[in-house]
Design an enzyme around this catalytic site. Structure first.
Site, mmCIF file in Angstrom:
data_model
loop_
_atom_site.group_PDB
_atom_site.id
_atom_site.type_symbol
_atom_site.label_atom_id
_atom_site.label_comp_id
_atom_site.label_asym_id
_atom_site.label_seq_id
_atom_site.Cartn_x
_atom_site.Cartn_y
_atom_site.Cartn_z
ATOM 1 N N SER A 78 1.052 1.076 1.558
ATOM 2 C CA SER A 78 1.994 0.232 2.304
ATOM 3 C C SER A 78 2.724 1.132 3.280
ATOM 4 O O SER A 78 3.441 2.054 2.863
ATOM 5 C CB SER A 78 2.983 -0.433 1.353
ATOM 6 O OG SER A 78 4.118 -0.890 2.069
ATOM 7 N N SER A 98 5.329 0.706 5.259
ATOM 8 C CA SER A 98 6.789 0.714 5.089
ATOM 9 C C SER A 98 7.173 1.168 3.685
ATOM 10 O O SER A 98 8.256 1.698 3.466
ATOM 11 C CB SER A 98 7.354 -0.681 5.324
ATOM 12 O OG SER A 98 6.909 -1.564 4.299
ATOM 13 N N GLU A 111 -1.308 -9.696 16.525
ATOM 14 C CA GLU A 111 -0.040 -8.968 16.423
ATOM 15 C C GLU A 111 0.423 -8.341 17.741
ATOM 16 O O GLU A 111 1.608 -8.324 18.032
ATOM 17 C CB GLU A 111 -0.144 -7.883 15.353
ATOM 18 C CG GLU A 111 -0.285 -8.455 13.954
ATOM 19 C CD GLU A 111 -0.166 -7.391 12.896
ATOM 20 O OE1 GLU A 111 0.934 -6.870 12.681
ATOM 21 O OE2 GLU A 111 -1.196 -7.043 12.286
ATOM 22 N N HIS A 146 -25.133 -18.969 8.698
ATOM 23 C CA HIS A 146 -25.299 -20.024 7.701
ATOM 24 C C HIS A 146 -24.232 -21.113 7.812
ATOM 25 O O HIS A 146 -24.222 -22.036 7.010
ATOM 26 C CB HIS A 146 -25.315 -19.420 6.291
ATOM 27 C CG HIS A 146 -26.476 -18.489 6.077
ATOM 28 N ND1 HIS A 146 -27.656 -18.900 5.517
ATOM 29 C CD2 HIS A 146 -26.650 -17.183 6.394
ATOM 30 C CE1 HIS A 146 -28.508 -17.880 5.467
ATOM 31 N NE2 HIS A 146 -27.915 -16.829 6.000
ATOM 32 N N LYS A 188 9.939 -12.262 6.484
ATOM 33 C CA LYS A 188 10.380 -11.359 5.413
ATOM 34 C C LYS A 188 11.852 -11.573 5.114
ATOM 35 O O LYS A 188 12.270 -11.521 3.958
ATOM 36 C CB LYS A 188 10.110 -9.901 5.803
ATOM 37 C CG LYS A 188 8.637 -9.519 5.690
ATOM 38 C CD LYS A 188 8.372 -8.065 6.019
ATOM 39 C CE LYS A 188 6.879 -7.742 5.937
ATOM 40 N NZ LYS A 188 6.527 -6.499 6.624
#
Lengths: 300, 300
Positions: free
Chosen positions: B45, B47, B183, B199, B293
């Protein structure tokens, strides 16, 4: 691959809490490097002629793996016979994506008979009962006002569906909905999964609203979602819903994971078939796939 | 998750032929049921505060797994210290998606130092050299005619990119391109992978051409593609290209898998940043993720 491969995705989700080894759904020409004679392989191809599946079957045979094949016939049947490996032969003559029950349940039952998983008959019976009820509610004879699948297909007409699920039954259902929109209704469709989509796609619904106003957001929901996921879905909806032509939530039904997974998949199957009718196309044939296979065969 | 999680996807592809155990990239709040004290875990991670990663870290600690953490600080650093687990601390202060090298290479080096994989220094040096050259070629000071990334961003302006890769380096690159468009450029973007897309999705580009004429198809190519995949890409292109506003192919460069993966990722990074500029948005902040967040923190 495709409509056959999704049986693996379902099994992976249904058994995620129960089986203490990785369940690896392999979509491609090669098997992973960790496979050895201790790996139990399922080769699943409705037609029995999917070249990727046949290629993986050959590799697994060379490694000495036990392989259980599921097919309606084709070269996979012959290959299984040639190598003395078990084949679960399922009825032929329909589209692979219509054979989802035939492609999925034999894997569960084989694992159950081998004492690898607990007995699943109760879940299977719950699923069959619920789908039979649902088939009546969603049948062609029922008018739109009493038929959720018809109602949703009307709303989706002319639009591109974006289907979001979350870890668990709705994740594989989102994938299935996407594929059914592609194959039955012959339209583009996209899918993604919470919480991962909060780390990228959520930011994407900021610009190009002139295009995305033609998109329709479908949130697949399940009462079994953890609280954190419920909260993520609510917040995300509030952040992005203005960028879509419309948003709808569709909820899973049933007690067992198997039933919840199939209930929400089944509803989407009907929606995509009704959308095909609205689009004036036959949901059954997939000309492009047939043409592609023909061209591939010419160059092999 | 997100820009940190993709390091796992890269490692999985780079090491797919070399490592004889499954490499499982886990994106969500829970670790799979097969994890036990014999499972080597990497908690990644940027952060150090990603709640999904912290949740998985806690579960892995309880099972007694060895865990190597990679973070710039945050709660993951504290958790690693508390439990006496190793932490590879990387420089802070940038966006997770800009830290891809920092997030990926430590995993390779840790595995190499543990003699789990062969020495990768030659591949890493090849990659760094190629990216340095590429950075010059794609720099802001270079005009469009001499700068492929600027040129492609101009073509993509106002359109929705659909990025196709195939099993191997271009698969993870397609995922990365999609996320970078989301982003950095704040636009929707989608991805899929050969041969699986043959497919289902291939059939989807039949109707709704009035919408998909605003889409742009980007085929990520690699000379290492197997012949069958090359052929699939050519046939598919011929079947569907009329349904897109335009189609472009972008080729990986370099000898090693690591270099080919990073070369094509790096090009896409520049394209998405130039597209942000054209869109009049700052590529760096991701307000929606920050807001999400914040709202999640309020409800915990």
């Amino acid at each position: 691959m495709g409509g056959s491969g999704i049986s693996g995705d379902i099994i992976k989700i249904i058994l995620s809490d129960e089986v203490k080894v990785p369940i690896w759904v392999n979509k491609g020409y090669s098997i992973p490097s960790f496979v050895d004679r201790g790996t139990l392989c399922f080769a699943v191809s409705y037609s029995g002629d999917t070249e990727e599946t046949l290629s993986c079957f050959d590799q697994a045979v060379r490694l000495g793996c036990p392989i259980i094949s599921i097919a309606s016939g084709g070269m996979l049947e012959s290959a299984a016979q040639k190598h003395g490996m078990p084949l679960i032969k399922i009825p032929g003559g329909i589209q692979p994506r219509s054979a989802l029950g035939y492609l999925t349940l034999p894997i569960l039952i084989a694992l159950q008979k081998s004492d690898i998983i607990a007995n699943k008959m109760e879940d299977i019976e719950e699923t069959i009962k619920l789908l039979k009820d649902k088939a009546k509610k969603l049948s062609l004879s029922r008018p739109c006002e009493q038929n959720g699948a018809k109602g949703l297909s009307l709303k989706l007409f002319g639009r591109i569906p974006v289907v979001y699920g979350s870890d668990g039954p709705t994740a594989v259902a989102a994938l299935r909905w996407k594929c059914q929109f592609n194959e039955n209704a012959k339209i583009p469709a996209f899918w993604h999964v919470f919480p991962e989509l909060n780390h990228n796609e959520t930011v994407g619904w900021e610009l190009l609203e002139n295009i995305t106003e033609n998109f329709y957001l479908i949130l697949l929901r399940d009462e079994g979602e953890p609280e954190r996921i419920k909260r993520r879905i609510e917040i995300t909806r509030s952040l992005i819903e203005d960028h879509f032509g419309d948003v709808v939530e569709v909820w899973a039904e049933g007690k067992s994971k198997l039933t919840r997974t199939f209930s929400i998949i089944y509803f989407g199957d009907f929606v995509s078939a009704y959308l095909a009718v609205l689009n004036g196309v036959d949901p059954t044939p997939v000309h492009r796939i047939t043409l592609l296979k023909k061209k591939l065969a010419e160059s092999s």
